[in-house]
Structures are given as C-alpha cells and as structure tokens.
Design a protein around this motif. Structure first.
Motif, PDB file in Angstrom:
ATOM      1  N   THR A 189       0.824  -1.209   0.000  1.00 37.39           N
ATOM      2  CA  THR A 189       0.000   0.000   0.000  1.00 37.39           C
ATOM      3  C   THR A 189       0.862   1.264   0.000  1.00 37.39           C
ATOM      4  OG1 THR A 189      -1.384  -1.288   1.503  1.00 37.39           O
ATOM      5  CG2 THR A 189      -2.044   0.980   1.103  1.00 37.39           C
TER       6      THR A 189
ATOM      7  N   GLN B 291      -0.147  -6.131  -2.794  1.00 35.35           N
ATOM      8  CA  GLN B 291      -1.265  -5.977  -1.863  1.00 35.35           C
ATOM      9  C   GLN B 291      -2.425  -6.760  -2.484  1.00 35.35           C
ATOM     10  OE1 GLN B 291      -3.268  -2.128  -2.017  1.00 35.35           O
ATOM     11  NE2 GLN B 291      -1.598  -1.312  -3.222  1.00 35.35           N
ATOM     12  N   GLN B 292      -3.137  -7.515  -1.666  1.00 31.03           N
ATOM     13  CA  GLN B 292      -4.170  -8.390  -2.215  1.00 31.03           C
ATOM     14  C   GLN B 292      -5.400  -7.599  -2.658  1.00 31.03           C
ATOM     15  OE1 GLN B 292      -3.783 -11.643   1.167  1.00 31.03           O
ATOM     16  NE2 GLN B 292      -4.680 -12.490  -0.674  1.00 31.03           N
ATOM     17  N   HIS B 293      -6.134  -8.169  -3.567  1.00 35.79           N
ATOM     18  CA  HIS B 293      -7.468  -7.707  -4.013  1.00 35.79           C
ATOM     19  C   HIS B 293      -7.465  -6.511  -4.965  1.00 35.79           C
ATOM     20  CE1 HIS B 293      -8.370 -10.258  -0.611  1.00 35.79           C
ATOM     21  NE2 HIS B 293      -7.868  -9.373   0.224  1.00 35.79           N
TER      22      HIS B 293
ATOM     23  N   TRP C 158      -7.389  -2.715  -1.533  1.00 40.68           N
ATOM     24  CA  TRP C 158      -7.981  -3.495  -0.438  1.00 40.68           C
ATOM     25  C   TRP C 158      -8.633  -2.634   0.637  1.00 40.68           C
ATOM     26  CZ3 TRP C 158      -6.361  -3.083   4.669  1.00 40.68           C
ATOM     27  CH2 TRP C 158      -5.211  -2.321   4.865  1.00 40.68           C
TER      28      TRP C 158
ATOM     29  N   ARG D 275     -13.659  -5.310  -0.277  1.00 41.89           N
ATOM     30  CA  ARG D 275     -12.396  -5.092  -0.972  1.00 41.89           C
ATOM     31  C   ARG D 275     -12.107  -6.160  -2.013  1.00 41.89           C
ATOM     32  NH1 ARG D 275     -11.527  -8.167   3.366  1.00 41.89           N
ATOM     33  NH2 ARG D 275      -9.609  -9.356   3.689  1.00 41.89           N
TER      34      ARG D 275
ATOM     35  N   ASP E 239       0.398 -10.404  -0.838  1.00 40.00           N
ATOM     36  CA  ASP E 239       1.419 -10.144   0.192  1.00 40.00           C
ATOM     37  C   ASP E 239       1.301 -11.097   1.381  1.00 40.00           C
ATOM     38  OD1 ASP E 239      -0.937  -8.882   0.965  1.00 40.00           O
ATOM     39  OD2 ASP E 239      -0.016  -6.950   1.382  1.00 40.00           O
ATOM     40  N   ASN E 240       0.076 -11.383   1.826  1.00 42.51           N
ATOM     41  CA  ASN E 240      -0.050 -12.313   2.957  1.00 42.51           C
ATOM     42  C   ASN E 240       0.414 -13.721   2.576  1.00 42.51           C
ATOM     43  OD1 ASN E 240      -1.232 -10.590   5.153  1.00 42.51           O
ATOM     44  ND2 ASN E 240      -2.701 -10.191   3.513  1.00 42.51           N
TER      45      ASN E 240
ATOM     46  N   SER F 138      -2.287  -3.149   7.071  1.00 38.24           N
ATOM     47  CA  SER F 138      -3.367  -4.006   7.600  1.00 38.24           C
ATOM     48  C   SER F 138      -2.743  -4.920   8.644  1.00 38.24           C
ATOM     49  CB  SER F 138      -3.969  -4.863   6.494  1.00 38.24           C
ATOM     50  OG  SER F 138      -3.003  -5.763   5.989  1.00 38.24           O
TER      51      SER F 138
ATOM     52  N   THR G 185      -2.964  -8.799   9.914  1.00 37.02           N
ATOM     53  CA  THR G 185      -3.556 -10.075   9.511  1.00 37.02           C
ATOM     54  C   THR G 185      -3.084 -11.191  10.446  1.00 37.02           C
ATOM     55  OG1 THR G 185      -1.773 -10.385   7.902  1.00 37.02           O
ATOM     56  CG2 THR G 185      -3.837  -9.531   7.041  1.00 37.02           C
TER      57      THR G 185
ATOM     58  N   MET H  16      -7.060 -17.141   6.912  1.00 38.99           N
ATOM     59  CA  MET H  16      -6.623 -15.779   7.240  1.00 38.99           C
ATOM     60  C   MET H  16      -7.773 -14.896   7.721  1.00 38.99           C
ATOM     61  SD  MET H  16      -4.654 -13.108   4.738  1.00 38.99           S
ATOM     62  CE  MET H  16      -6.001 -12.709   3.667  1.00 38.99           C
TER      63      MET H  16
ATOM     64  N   CYS I 121      -8.380 -10.600   8.382  1.00 40.26           N
ATOM     65  CA  CYS I 121      -7.739  -9.336   8.013  1.00 40.26           C
ATOM     66  C   CYS I 121      -8.434  -8.140   8.668  1.00 40.26           C
ATOM     67  CB  CYS I 121      -7.772  -9.185   6.495  1.00 40.26           C
ATOM     68  SG  CYS I 121      -7.100  -7.621   5.914  1.00 40.26           S
TER      69      CYS I 121
HETATM   70  C1  XUL Z   1      -5.828  -9.136   2.974  1.00 38.54           C
HETATM   71  C2  XUL Z   1      -5.852  -7.676   2.802  1.00 38.54           C
HETATM   72  C3  XUL Z   1      -4.660  -6.877   3.212  1.00 38.54           C
HETATM   73  C4  XUL Z   1      -3.825  -6.497   2.012  1.00 38.54           C
HETATM   74  C5  XUL Z   1      -2.747  -5.527   2.447  1.00 38.54           C
HETATM   75  O1  XUL Z   1      -7.048  -9.721   2.672  1.00 38.54           O
HETATM   76  O2  XUL Z   1      -6.804  -7.109   2.344  1.00 38.54           O
HETATM   77  O3  XUL Z   1      -3.893  -7.548   4.156  1.00 38.54           O
HETATM   78  O4  XUL Z   1      -3.314  -7.637   1.408  1.00 38.54           O
HETATM   79  O5  XUL Z   1      -1.812  -5.288   1.480  1.00 38.54           O
END
Ligand code: XUL
Length: 558
Positions: A19, A101-103, A141, A174, A284-285, A307, A309, A338, A340
């Motif tokens: 991010t 970064q996810q999503h 996200w 997200r 990333d996670n 975030s 997680t 997971m 978040c």
């Molecule tokens: C995981 C999420 C955040 C992003 C941060 O579902 O939305 O952890 O990945 O980069």
C-alpha cells in the motif's frame, strides 16, 4: 538431494508492491539477504499526491484507490537504485517473483498488450504506460464502497455461506469481484474498454514478462470469483459479477509456476540475464506465509502492517462466513486461513500522535505503565471502516464495573468518552489482539496456537510482543527482518526456479531443510508466557469484548 540445489552463484529477487511502498529483496543461493531497497510512495513519488499511498475519495463513502502509474514508476526507480548500489550483478539473477497488496485491481485498456510487448528500453516505463489503463485509479484493499455489490453477488449464488463454499470467502467489499461489478455498474465505458483485469500481483508479473501474466491460484481466491476446490473460474460467480468477465481475466496458474522469461526491456535497460525466470507473483499475505516458513497447522503468523492479519495453514477447507480460505502458495495440497483487519498501523499511529506526543518511545512507556487487563478498560478503534467486524469509522470506549478478572458474573460495561493516555494505548493494543484471538477462535484457528511468528513494522516492538504472548497464551517468535512479503517473494522465486528445474512441484522445505537457522528465514523466540493466570483472565475478557462488539455490530454494522 543433488539436483534439488540452487546453483552456487545464482541470485533471486523478490518485489513487494504494497500500500505505502515498493520493496525489493535479493537472496543469494544460501538464502541469505544480499541487499534490499525500498521506495516510499508518498515521499519519493510526491507528484502523485498520495497520502499513505492512496487517495481517499471524500465524495463516495469508503472509496479508496491508488494511481496505477505510481506503481509502474516505482518499479523503474527501485531497479535503478539496485543497479546504482552495485551490490548485485543483475546477470546472476536466476529468477524473480513478486508480492502485491491483495485484491487491488488494474484495468488494461484495449490494445495494451501491444504496449506491454514492445517496451522501449531507452524510455522509462512511466512514459510508455500513460495510455495503458482504462481507468488510472486502481481500487485497493482498503476500499469499502461495494456493500451493495457484495449483497447482490451473495444473493445471486444462494447466500454468503454458499459463496464461501464456492470461493473460500463470503463477499467482502475489498474483494476484486465486487469491485469489478461496481466498475461495470457505475463506469460501464471503463469496463467495456478493458481487455484484461490484473490483480496487483499479476500486474507486476505482466510488466516483468512484457505480456499478460496469469492470476495465481492463491491471490485468485481473494476475488470471490475462483472455485477454490477446482482452482478454475467459477461460472456461477462470474455470472453474478459482470458479463464477459472470463475473457478479461485470462487463465489461472499455481503460484510456483513460471509466468515467463524476463522481458527484453529489463535485459537491455538493467542487464538482467535473458534466461531469468519470472515466477508467478502472489498476494502479500501468501508471500509472508512462505517467508515465515509456516508449514505446521498449529502455527499462526500475525502480520502487523498497514493491515493487520492473522494466518496459518490447514489441510481442509471449512467454509465460514467469517475469514478467508486460500490455497497455500507453496503447497498445492493444503490451504491458508486468514483474518484481516483494516485498522492496523495507521490507527496505531493516529493514537500515538494524539496521546503519545507522536513518539513510539512515549507510546511504549505508556503501554508498560498501564497494567495488563487495563483495569477492565476496553476500546474499539476504527480510524477507517473496519473489515472485521464490519463497523464504520468511530472510536468506542468502555469501562467494566465489578471487574476482578476471573469471571464475568456481575460485570457490567459503561460507555465513556475518553481514557487517560496510558489506558488509551493499552486499550488499543489489547483491543487489537483480543479481537484477533476472539475471531481466530470463532474461525477455528488453533487455540492456543503452538507458537506465533510476528512480522511487519510493529513486530519490532517488544511490549506489543509480550501482550501477544499473554493474550494468545503461547510463545512468540520473530524473524530477522519485518518485510516478510518481499523476502517471501524472493524465496518463492527460488522455489519456482527449483520446481521448473525439477520438471514439477517440489516441497519448498527442500530449499532450507536442516539449515533454516543459517538462512534469512530462521526465527527467534522473543516473548514467552509468563503468567498462566493472566492468560486465563484474557480468555474471560475476550468473551466480554466479543459481546460488546456484537452489540456494536447490531447497532452500527454494515
Ligand atoms: C488481505 C488484505 C490486506 C492487504 C494488504 O485480505 O486485504 O492484508 O493484502 O496489502
């Protein structure tokens, strides 16, 4: 194990497009860190005028996006820095991978595959991608503007649990499917002018190989679009999201697969070896899961970044309407689970600035000053709309009356306006981890975990690690470096290289078996459980917290 070794002088590069920054880490063939670089978006690319790497759109509730071109410009900048540092020989890079970064999603405009395949090494990427996107703003996200789309998608497939059975998660604002549906509904011209939709991870891979890269199975499960058992796009979910979507998504691939060879642009501009493999990039996670070498079902990781997680692994997919199930990026046989939270480091910084003179030292001093359990003071701090629980922006504070710690009998809560600074800071930190414990238990994560590995910026804070140990009732470990996502991406680059050399999947542990402690991936014990009675008291307090949280959700929840 001969044949399963990395060549002696080979190097492996991992990116993390997160991010607030782009990071890069280079590993040698002993899996030790050779060098790393970081580009901070706000301060080093100030012309994009982002705050914390994002734009918060005040005209639309919950809309948060980032400028796609900023990510492109950061890639050249970081490679230029790696080259100027002269710490690595690009020609020795055997494989590269990435984390994103996810999503978050990127919308490639019709005709952009030609831009990708004909990059001119004499010009920076940013000059060549100006016209490549059908929208210049990528939803990320942190966005929570798609509540309506989430409900519509869930209804179309038979409800939240059905969607979770199908894709690994109920609809989340997200997640990329609801984001795509919103773009289709509100900006149909953008949707129609898009030939390919990438995730941040597959976007990085696409630039690196100079053509559209597949979305990997793990990051693909953060979209509400992939059939998590079959690992193909779910026709039902596609239909519930937007028309003609499958052709815009391309195909899926395992995270350990080769995405392609590095594009000529990078060979000519930075002297990469033209044989350098690009391994599928992932979220990333998931990359942190790889980088923290989590491979025992009883272990949990807590990542404290923009975030927060909590994640671990499991052998089976148990659908739930809370939390996420993803394919494990380094083991096709198991899953990653997971939770978040959106209110991570930015919320900790906000409270530090308001109550602790903008100083981490004062923050830590206050945290130590207030006693464990905070005398029954509980806080809920949402600087941004929270994901878990789905509550809007707002801070809520409660004191517990008749609270002695051992029981909730006769205990009642009262809402109060403020706490003194030490209590505020303890309420924030205890609140974040009590919430994690409560939700992790409800989601079926191990309780107590066998151990926790903490990562991310705040994992450098010993007082925080001590609280985690007491609240979860287990030992806490950290790894050498808090940037486990770019480290994990570099490790996955080596893993993908090995799988490719072997002609098929090999367990990632082959890379570090019996010598983990001599690599960048060894962990060390940093906090132990000192008082079992305190752990039991936190077990009682977590129940009260979840009770109050449920009331807040009934009253204010989305
Ligand atoms: C995981 C999420 C955040 C992003 C941060 O579902 O939305 O952890 O990945 O980069």
């Amino acid at each position: 194990m001969e044949g399963l070794c990395l060549p002696k002088d080979a190097l492996f590069l991992g990116f993390d497009s997160s991010t607030q920054s782009l990071k890069a880490t280079v590993l040698d063939s002993n899996l030790c860190i050779l060098t790393s670089e970081i580009v901070n978006f706000d301060s080093e690319l100030p012309h994009y005028k982002t705050k914390d790497g994002v734009y918060r759109d005040s005209s639309i509730n919950g809309r948060i996006v980032s400028p796609t071109l900023m990510w492109v410009e950061a890639l050249d900048l970081i490679l230029q820095r790696l080259q100027d540092s002269k710490k690595i020989d690009f020609n020795k890079l055997a494989a590269v991978s990435g984390s994103g970064q996810q999503h978050g999603s990127v919308y490639w405009k019709k005709g952009s595959s030609n831009i990708l395949s004909s990059l001119d090494p004499r010009k920076p990427l940013v000059d060549q991608f100006g016209q490549a996107f059908s929208t210049r703003e990528s939803p990320i996200w942190m966005d929570s503007s798609t509540t309506e789309q989430c409900r519509a998608i869930e209804n179309a497939v038979g409800g939240p649990l059905e969607l979770s059975k199908l894709t690994g998660s109920r609809a989340y604002e997200r997640f990329t499917g609801p984001q795509i549906r919103r773009i289709f509904e509100t900006q149909p011209e953008v949707y129609n002018d898009t030939e390919r939709i990438s995730l941040v991870s597959s976007f990085v891979a696409s630039v690196l190989i100079g053509k559209y890269a597949c979305i990997d199975h793990t990051d693909g499960s953060g979209m509400n679009l992939m059939d998590i058992k079959e690992r193909v796009w779910s026709k039902q979910a596609l239909k519930a999201t937007a028309p003609d979507l499958e052709e815009k998504l391309g195909t899926l691939a395992p995270a350990h697969a080769v995405a392609g060879l590095i594009a000529p642009y990078f060979v000519q501009r930075y002297q990469f070896n033209k044989e350098c493999l690009v391994i599928q990039c992932s979220g990333d996670n998931p990359n942190s899961l790889a980088g923290l070498t989590i491979n025992t079902p009883g272990d949990l990781a807590i990542s404290l970044g923009t975030s927060d997680t909590v994640f671990g692994i499991t052998m089976d997919h148990k659908p739930s309407i809370e939390g996420h199930v993803l394919p494990n990026p380094v083991d096709p046989e198991s899953y990653m689970v997971m939770l978040c939270y959106k209110n991570g480091s930015l919320t900790r910084e906000d409270i530090r600035d308001r109550c602790a003179d903008k100083s981490w030292d004062v923050f830590n001093q206050y945290l130590k000053q207030a006693p464990a359990l905070n005398g029954g003071k509980l806080g809920f701090y949402y600087k941004d709309h929270e994901i878990l629980p789905p509550l809007p922006i707002g801070y809520h504070r409660y004191t517990l009356e008749n609270y002695k710690g051992d029981t909730l009998d006769g205990v009642t809560e009262h809402e109060v306006k403020e706490f003194d600074p030490p209590s505020e800071i303890r309420a924030l930190i205890e609140g974040q981890f009590l919430s994690m414990r409560g939700h992790a238990e409800r989601f079926g994560m191990p309780s107590p975990p066998k151990r926790i590995i903490a990562t991310g910026g705040a994992s450098a804070n010993h007082s925080i690690l001590t609280s985690i140990a007491s609240i979860f009732g287990c030992n806490v470990y950290t790894v050498q470096r808090p940037d486990s996502a770019s480290l994990g991406a570099a490790l996955r680059a080596a893993h993908g290289w090995l799988c490719n050399r072997n002609g098929g999947f090999v367990p990632i542990s082959c890379l570090y078996k019996d010598r983990l402690e001599n690599t960048a991936f060894g962990s060390k014990l940093v906090a132990t459980v000192e008082d079992d009675k305190l752990v039991a008291k936190y077990g009682v307090l977590v129940k009260k917290r979840m009770e109050i949280e449920n009331q807040l959700v009934q009253k204010l929840g989305r």
